[in-house]
Design a protein around this motif. Sequence first.
Motif, short mmCIF file in Angstrom:
data_model
loop_
_atom_site.label_atom_id
_atom_site.label_comp_id
_atom_site.label_asym_id
_atom_site.label_seq_id
_atom_site.Cartn_x
_atom_site.Cartn_y
_atom_site.Cartn_z
N GLU A 108 0.05 -7.16 12.82
CA GLU A 108 1.18 -8.07 12.65
C GLU A 108 0.94 -9.43 13.31
O GLU A 108 1.45 -10.44 12.84
N MET A 109 0.17 -9.47 14.39
CA MET A 109 -0.08 -10.71 15.11
C MET A 109 -1.19 -11.55 14.48
O MET A 109 -1.24 -12.77 14.68
N ALA A 110 -2.09 -10.94 13.74
CA ALA A 110 -3.28 -11.64 13.23
C ALA A 110 -2.95 -12.91 12.46
O ALA A 110 -3.65 -13.91 12.57
N ARG A 111 -1.87 -12.90 11.70
CA ARG A 111 -1.54 -14.06 10.87
C ARG A 111 -1.16 -15.30 11.67
O ARG A 111 -1.16 -16.41 11.16
N PHE A 112 -0.85 -15.14 12.95
CA PHE A 112 -0.44 -16.26 13.78
C PHE A 112 -1.62 -17.12 14.25
O PHE A 112 -1.43 -18.26 14.65
N PHE A 113 -2.83 -16.59 14.19
CA PHE A 113 -3.97 -17.25 14.82
C PHE A 113 -4.82 -18.03 13.83
O PHE A 113 -5.04 -17.61 12.70
N VAL A 114 -5.34 -19.15 14.30
CA VAL A 114 -6.19 -20.04 13.51
C VAL A 114 -7.65 -19.77 13.87
O VAL A 114 -7.99 -19.66 15.06
N GLY A 115 -8.50 -19.67 12.85
CA GLY A 115 -9.94 -19.56 13.07
C GLY A 115 -10.39 -18.30 13.76
O GLY A 115 -11.36 -18.31 14.52
N LEU A 116 -9.71 -17.20 13.52
CA LEU A 116 -10.03 -15.95 14.19
C LEU A 116 -10.30 -14.88 13.14
O LEU A 116 -9.51 -14.69 12.23
N GLU A 117 -11.41 -14.19 13.31
CA GLU A 117 -11.75 -13.10 12.40
C GLU A 117 -11.61 -11.79 13.15
O GLU A 117 -12.13 -11.63 14.25
N GLY A 118 -10.91 -10.84 12.56
CA GLY A 118 -10.72 -9.54 13.20
C GLY A 118 -9.44 -9.50 14.00
O GLY A 118 -8.64 -10.44 14.00
N ARG A 119 -9.26 -8.38 14.70
CA ARG A 119 -8.08 -8.19 15.53
C ARG A 119 -8.08 -9.18 16.68
O ARG A 119 -9.09 -9.33 17.38
N PRO A 120 -6.95 -9.86 16.93
CA PRO A 120 -6.90 -10.83 18.03
C PRO A 120 -7.32 -10.25 19.38
O PRO A 120 -8.02 -10.91 20.15
N ASP A 121 -6.92 -9.01 19.68
CA ASP A 121 -7.25 -8.43 20.98
C ASP A 121 -8.73 -8.10 21.11
O ASP A 121 -9.23 -7.93 22.21
N GLN A 122 -9.42 -8.01 20.00
CA GLN A 122 -10.85 -7.67 20.03
C GLN A 122 -11.73 -8.90 19.77
O GLN A 122 -12.90 -8.89 20.12
N ALA A 123 -11.17 -9.93 19.15
CA ALA A 123 -11.97 -11.08 18.74
C ALA A 123 -11.91 -12.27 19.70
O ALA A 123 -12.73 -13.18 19.60
N ALA A 124 -10.96 -12.27 20.61
CA ALA A 124 -10.86 -13.39 21.56
C ALA A 124 -12.06 -13.39 22.49
O ALA A 124 -12.46 -12.35 23.02
N THR A 125 -12.64 -14.55 22.69
CA THR A 125 -13.79 -14.68 23.57
C THR A 125 -13.34 -15.04 24.98
O THR A 125 -12.63 -16.03 25.16
N PRO A 126 -13.74 -14.26 25.98
CA PRO A 126 -13.35 -14.58 27.36
C PRO A 126 -13.95 -15.92 27.81
O PRO A 126 -15.04 -16.30 27.41
N LEU A 127 -13.20 -16.60 28.65
CA LEU A 127 -13.67 -17.84 29.27
C LEU A 127 -14.41 -17.50 30.56
O LEU A 127 -14.08 -16.51 31.23
N ALA A 128 -15.38 -18.32 30.91
CA ALA A 128 -16.16 -18.08 32.14
C ALA A 128 -15.35 -18.55 33.35
O ALA A 128 -14.83 -19.66 33.37
N GLU A 129 -15.27 -17.69 34.35
CA GLU A 129 -14.60 -18.06 35.60
C GLU A 129 -15.57 -18.87 36.45
O GLU A 129 -16.68 -18.41 36.71
N VAL A 130 -15.15 -20.04 36.88
CA VAL A 130 -16.02 -20.89 37.69
C VAL A 130 -15.51 -21.07 39.12
O VAL A 130 -16.23 -21.57 39.97
N PHE A 131 -14.27 -20.64 39.38
CA PHE A 131 -13.72 -20.77 40.72
C PHE A 131 -12.64 -19.72 40.92
O PHE A 131 -11.83 -19.49 40.03
#
Length: 128
Positions: free
Chosen positions: A84-107
Amino acid sequence: MTSTGPTRVCFELRVAPDLLDEYVERHTPVWPEMLAEIAAAGRRNYSLFLGDGGRLIGYYETDDDAAAQAYLAASPVAARWEAEMARFFVGLEGRPDQAATPLAEVFNLEAQLASAGETPSTEESDAP
């Protein structure tokens, strides 16, 4: 530096600008059974932050992110929610919870204070 605490995960997604109001409504509140699945997966201190233009930043802590991801990937409740949430996202392939790329922690304040042999303090200093 070796981490002894939980894994902190931060990610970014983009919500379609024309769907922002509906996206916020869908999270006010989230299905109780989905909240239970997130907790059962081992995610805690989970927050989503929405910025200009649909920029969405998510943050959570977990002891084992791979296990949390696997738990949610196998969850029928999470599958329904993410479908149900997938349609809300731009430029994302697959399930949002599985396709989001983590950001690198720098501090991280606590990690650097611990490395320096100091402890965080919430008390006010008496210094002028």
